[in-house]
Scaffold this motif. Structure first.
Motif, PDB file in Angstrom:
ATOM      1  N   ALA A 101       0.844  -1.208   0.000  1.00  0.00           N
ATOM      2  CA  ALA A 101       0.000   0.000   0.000  1.00  0.00           C
ATOM      3  C   ALA A 101       0.876   1.253   0.000  1.00  0.00           C
ATOM      4  N   GLU A 102       1.959   1.207   0.768  1.00  0.00           N
ATOM      5  CA  GLU A 102       2.840   2.385   0.795  1.00  0.00           C
ATOM      6  C   GLU A 102       3.554   2.568  -0.550  1.00  0.00           C
ATOM      7  N   ALA A 103       3.967   1.455  -1.148  1.00  0.00           N
ATOM      8  CA  ALA A 103       4.624   1.536  -2.455  1.00  0.00           C
ATOM      9  C   ALA A 103       3.654   2.063  -3.518  1.00  0.00           C
ATOM     10  N   LEU A 104       2.408   1.590  -3.464  1.00  0.00           N
ATOM     11  CA  LEU A 104       1.372   2.063  -4.393  1.00  0.00           C
ATOM     12  C   LEU A 104       1.128   3.558  -4.234  1.00  0.00           C
ATOM     13  N   SER A 105       1.108   3.997  -2.995  1.00  0.00           N
ATOM     14  CA  SER A 105       0.878   5.404  -2.717  1.00  0.00           C
ATOM     15  C   SER A 105       2.020   6.243  -3.287  1.00  0.00           C
ATOM     16  N   GLU A 106       3.232   5.737  -3.115  1.00  0.00           N
ATOM     17  CA  GLU A 106       4.424   6.421  -3.638  1.00  0.00           C
ATOM     18  C   GLU A 106       4.365   6.483  -5.169  1.00  0.00           C
ATOM     19  N   TYR A 107       4.023   5.372  -5.781  1.00  0.00           N
ATOM     20  CA  TYR A 107       3.941   5.282  -7.244  1.00  0.00           C
ATOM     21  C   TYR A 107       2.846   6.220  -7.777  1.00  0.00           C
ATOM     22  N   GLY A 108       1.712   6.227  -7.087  1.00  0.00           N
ATOM     23  CA  GLY A 108       0.627   7.122  -7.488  1.00  0.00           C
ATOM     24  C   GLY A 108       0.993   8.582  -7.320  1.00  0.00           C
ATOM     25  N   SER A 109       1.705   8.899  -6.231  1.00  0.00           N
ATOM     26  CA  SER A 109       2.146  10.287  -6.016  1.00  0.00           C
ATOM     27  C   SER A 109       3.105  10.713  -7.112  1.00  0.00           C
ATOM     28  N   ALA A 110       3.965   9.779  -7.544  1.00  0.00           N
ATOM     29  CA  ALA A 110       4.879  10.094  -8.646  1.00  0.00           C
ATOM     30  C   ALA A 110       4.072  10.506  -9.877  1.00  0.00           C
ATOM     31  N   GLY A 111       2.975   9.793 -10.129  1.00  0.00           N
ATOM     32  CA  GLY A 111       2.107  10.150 -11.247  1.00  0.00           C
ATOM     33  C   GLY A 111       1.461  11.508 -11.065  1.00  0.00           C
ATOM     34  N   GLU A 112       1.015  11.793  -9.835  1.00  0.00           N
ATOM     35  CA  GLU A 112       0.401  13.098  -9.558  1.00  0.00           C
ATOM     36  C   GLU A 112       1.386  14.244  -9.795  1.00  0.00           C
ATOM     37  N   GLU A 113       2.590  14.072  -9.273  1.00  0.00           N
ATOM     38  CA  GLU A 113       3.599  15.126  -9.421  1.00  0.00           C
ATOM     39  C   GLU A 113       3.986  15.308 -10.890  1.00  0.00           C
ATOM     40  N   ALA A 114       4.113  14.182 -11.601  1.00  0.00           N
ATOM     41  CA  ALA A 114       4.475  14.263 -13.027  1.00  0.00           C
ATOM     42  C   ALA A 114       3.409  15.014 -13.805  1.00  0.00           C
ATOM     43  N   ALA A 115       2.142  14.787 -13.442  1.00  0.00           N
ATOM     44  CA  ALA A 115       1.042  15.450 -14.152  1.00  0.00           C
ATOM     45  C   ALA A 115       1.058  16.957 -13.911  1.00  0.00           C
ATOM     46  N   LYS A 116       1.672  17.374 -12.784  1.00  0.00           N
ATOM     47  CA  LYS A 116       1.804  18.815 -12.545  1.00  0.00           C
ATOM     48  C   LYS A 116       2.793  19.437 -13.528  1.00  0.00           C
ATOM     49  N   VAL A 117       3.787  18.666 -13.948  1.00  0.00           N
ATOM     50  CA  VAL A 117       4.738  19.148 -14.956  1.00  0.00           C
ATOM     51  C   VAL A 117       4.026  19.281 -16.294  1.00  0.00           C
ATOM     52  N   SER A 118       3.347  18.204 -16.697  1.00  0.00           N
ATOM     53  CA  SER A 118       2.592  18.232 -17.956  1.00  0.00           C
ATOM     54  C   SER A 118       1.709  17.007 -18.061  1.00  0.00           C
ATOM     55  N   GLU A 119       0.544  17.176 -18.681  1.00  0.00           N
ATOM     56  CA  GLU A 119      -0.323  16.027 -18.944  1.00  0.00           C
ATOM     57  C   GLU A 119      -0.208  15.567 -20.397  1.00  0.00           C
ATOM     58  N   SER A 120       0.654  16.221 -21.174  1.00  0.00           N
ATOM     59  CA  SER A 120       0.884  15.774 -22.545  1.00  0.00           C
ATOM     60  C   SER A 120       1.715  14.496 -22.512  1.00  0.00           C
ATOM     61  N   ALA A 121       1.484  13.631 -23.511  1.00  0.00           N
ATOM     62  CA  ALA A 121       1.994  12.263 -23.446  1.00  0.00           C
ATOM     63  C   ALA A 121       3.517  12.171 -23.251  1.00  0.00           C
ATOM     64  N   GLY A 122       4.270  12.875 -24.104  1.00  0.00           N
ATOM     65  CA  GLY A 122       5.722  12.744 -24.048  1.00  0.00           C
ATOM     66  C   GLY A 122       6.302  13.330 -22.776  1.00  0.00           C
ATOM     67  N   ALA A 123       5.866  14.519 -22.437  1.00  0.00           N
ATOM     68  CA  ALA A 123       6.395  15.213 -21.267  1.00  0.00           C
ATOM     69  C   ALA A 123       6.002  14.487 -19.981  1.00  0.00           C
ATOM     70  N   PHE A 124       4.783  13.948 -19.929  1.00  0.00           N
ATOM     71  CA  PHE A 124       4.357  13.234 -18.736  1.00  0.00           C
ATOM     72  C   PHE A 124       5.208  11.983 -18.514  1.00  0.00           C
ATOM     73  N   ALA A 125       5.434  11.216 -19.582  1.00  0.00           N
ATOM     74  CA  ALA A 125       6.215   9.981 -19.456  1.00  0.00           C
ATOM     75  C   ALA A 125       7.604  10.290 -18.911  1.00  0.00           C
ATOM     76  N   ARG A 126       8.200  11.352 -19.431  1.00  0.00           N
ATOM     77  CA  ARG A 126       9.535  11.735 -18.974  1.00  0.00           C
ATOM     78  C   ARG A 126       9.503  12.152 -17.498  1.00  0.00           C
ATOM     79  N   ALA A 127       8.510  12.993 -17.161  1.00  0.00           N
ATOM     80  CA  ALA A 127       8.422  13.498 -15.790  1.00  0.00           C
ATOM     81  C   ALA A 127       8.131  12.364 -14.806  1.00  0.00           C
ATOM     82  N   PHE A 128       7.384  11.370 -15.265  1.00  0.00           N
ATOM     83  CA  PHE A 128       7.072  10.237 -14.394  1.00  0.00           C
ATOM     84  C   PHE A 128       8.344   9.439 -14.078  1.00  0.00           C
TER      85      PHE A 128
END
Lengths: 251, 251, 251
Positions: A211-238
């Protein structure tokens, strides 16, 4: 006690699909793990012998790699290292369903990581999957996930808007994550092997650990989406997010 | 005399692993080379006939692709174009070691590009590899690299904190590079084919040529790390660096 | 009438090469389509049964995947969904040419998407291809494209400095695009499946529809090149562009 994935740096043997192999290897390197991706039947037992966890993924399964997975799975059981199974698109074809049944019959699996559509197929529930994506329908995800965990004596992680972790008795939910993670191929596949890597850290309290690892992984996605939600930029930021996190836990 | 990789734009036939195929193709395009990646036994001889160099990589070798490599290697020898061999994780399994021995027995290889752990395995030295990564141990890397070059009558490049280039007589070292290059999968695999592309430029002075190419490749890593050491951003910046360099040398 | 790719969100079954599989999946997700990439002969018919279009690509074809393509192609014809064929490097080897002939004989193809060198090979014209890249020579591209379309009763898209779309009678040209698109592997392969996805939107006016989609795809390349022409940054910006566009058309 503190456990650290970067310190442990587990060797993760992945037999995975050709679509995500590069992303999965880079994601595992980013969290501090050490991926090996060989899938030739003649060498997988020996690869398992130098690995800390085995991660199986049927996304582009074929008859050759199914044999390799069976051999590797048995070797992992014999050695006593955890086995993770990602039943990608198991509802899409009879071939995939038969393969997963065979794998679950022959190999003792420690963690099944799937989406809701795949869970529904595994437990024969009504669900409308879309291709290899999750799809939609109605069922009590928690109840069904617990039933699968009990039936197969395994940990089960079902991802979706709310992620579920259960061992059949204990159950935790995680709400971190971002819709953009579904717009990049392989975030689920990578997650399965990331969770597998975590299983090498602790023998008990694994529901909480996952559960903690999932939360960390999900937070990484949240933070990456703050950088950009466009496909290429999001993948890189993630990937950036994965490599900037500590992956360290107190128990 | 000035030689330019972008001007020559060699066709590089890669039989490589599924984890890095995309990164390797993009890296070769970035330096101005022209990659072909076919690995079906029935067509590899003909692919070799339109190529300037053959680059072999055993990262996800299987029985099918091993046969293709043997056929392609013999065709390359017959045509007289250089052959590069990257013995990825050769110490990990008996299968890989046997495959490399067979390849080296059947095919005249012009360049072996490996890490220190792989060198140790090839020369039967004591070494503790970690998965398919370099690992650690003690031996005289220069001496062992020269011995391999002499034994197999080939150029040898061993990468690590200090890179070594040798033909068995002459030896040069290169210290460029950055630790972040080990955090992205495929930088070693790509390097092997990049060096292979360089071998098409000159028949002599190849030790110096490879040393200059290694220095350029390492500098690209250093500059990319100045942009970011996070996994996603570094990988992107590294490809940018490759495409912004001239890959041109005075001889 | 307005048609929208994002609204339709077609399931695109790709049997493709291992070099571009990840990029192709991400590109399809970026435009709002839903990719499936399985290539095991035993499951491809069933995958076709849940798909809206089949996209075939011979970039790293082997005997196993050729059989899968034949089976999938026949299933797609039977179901009546469009089939796209990308004859990657068909001029490079006899093996590829024979495979394409067999595919075109056994499967009714709705769209052939190729570069000029591949067109020349398919129509037995003089042309100097370079590896799997377009190469150079002289012929009337429009005339030859129309002849191919008539001969095979299919749509034909030939990309290059000027893109051509034809059904053998009607012909449109598109001049959008940027040279940087040829510096990243897979932009052509992805385009083939992107155009295939569009064929699910309309039964008629497909020449105009494909021309508009080509123009959109080319513009994405132009805009991405404004961000950067360096390899890593361009690839990222191009995916960003794909995910930021509407892919919506008035008819």
């Amino acid at each position: 006690m503190q456990v650290s994935l970067r310190e442990k740096s587990p060797v993760v043997h992945c037999i995975t699909n050709q679509v995500v192999a590069n992303f999965q290897a880079n994601g595992l390197l980013a969290i501090g793990a050490s991926p090996i991706m060989g899938d030739e039947e003649e060498e997988v037992s020996e690869l398992v012998s130098i690995s800390d966890v085995l991660s199986l993924n049927i996304g582009t399964l074929n008859n050759r790699t199914l044999e390799s997975m069976l051999v590797a799975g048995k070797a992992a059981n014999q050695k006593g290292i955890p086995v993770v199974l990602d039943p990608v698109g198991v509802g899409a074809t009879r071939y995939r369903l038969d393969a997963i049944k065979k794998l679950l019959d022959v190999v003792k699996v420690d963690l099944i990581r799937c989406n809701t559509g795949e869970l529904a197929t595994l437990m024969q529930k009504d669900w409308h999957a879309k291709g290899v994506d999750a799809g939609e329908g109605e069922m009590d995800r928690k109840e069904v996930a617990m039933a699968l965990a009990k039936q197969r004596k395994t940990l089960v992680v079902v991802t979706g808007e709310v992620d579920i972790v259960t061992d059949g008795n204990d159950l935790k939910t995680v709400t971190n994550g971002h819709i953009s993670m579904t717009h990049v191929t392989g975030t689920g596949c990578l997650l399965s092997s990331v969770l597998g890597a975590h299983l090498t850290l602790l023998q008990k309290d694994q529901v909480r650990l996952l559960a903690e690892a999932l939360s960390e992984y999900g937070s990484a996605g949240e933070e990456a989406a703050k950088v950009s939600e466009s496909a290429g930029a999001f993948a890189r930021a993630f990937l950036d997010q994965l490599s900037e996190r500590r992956w360290q836990y107190d128990f």
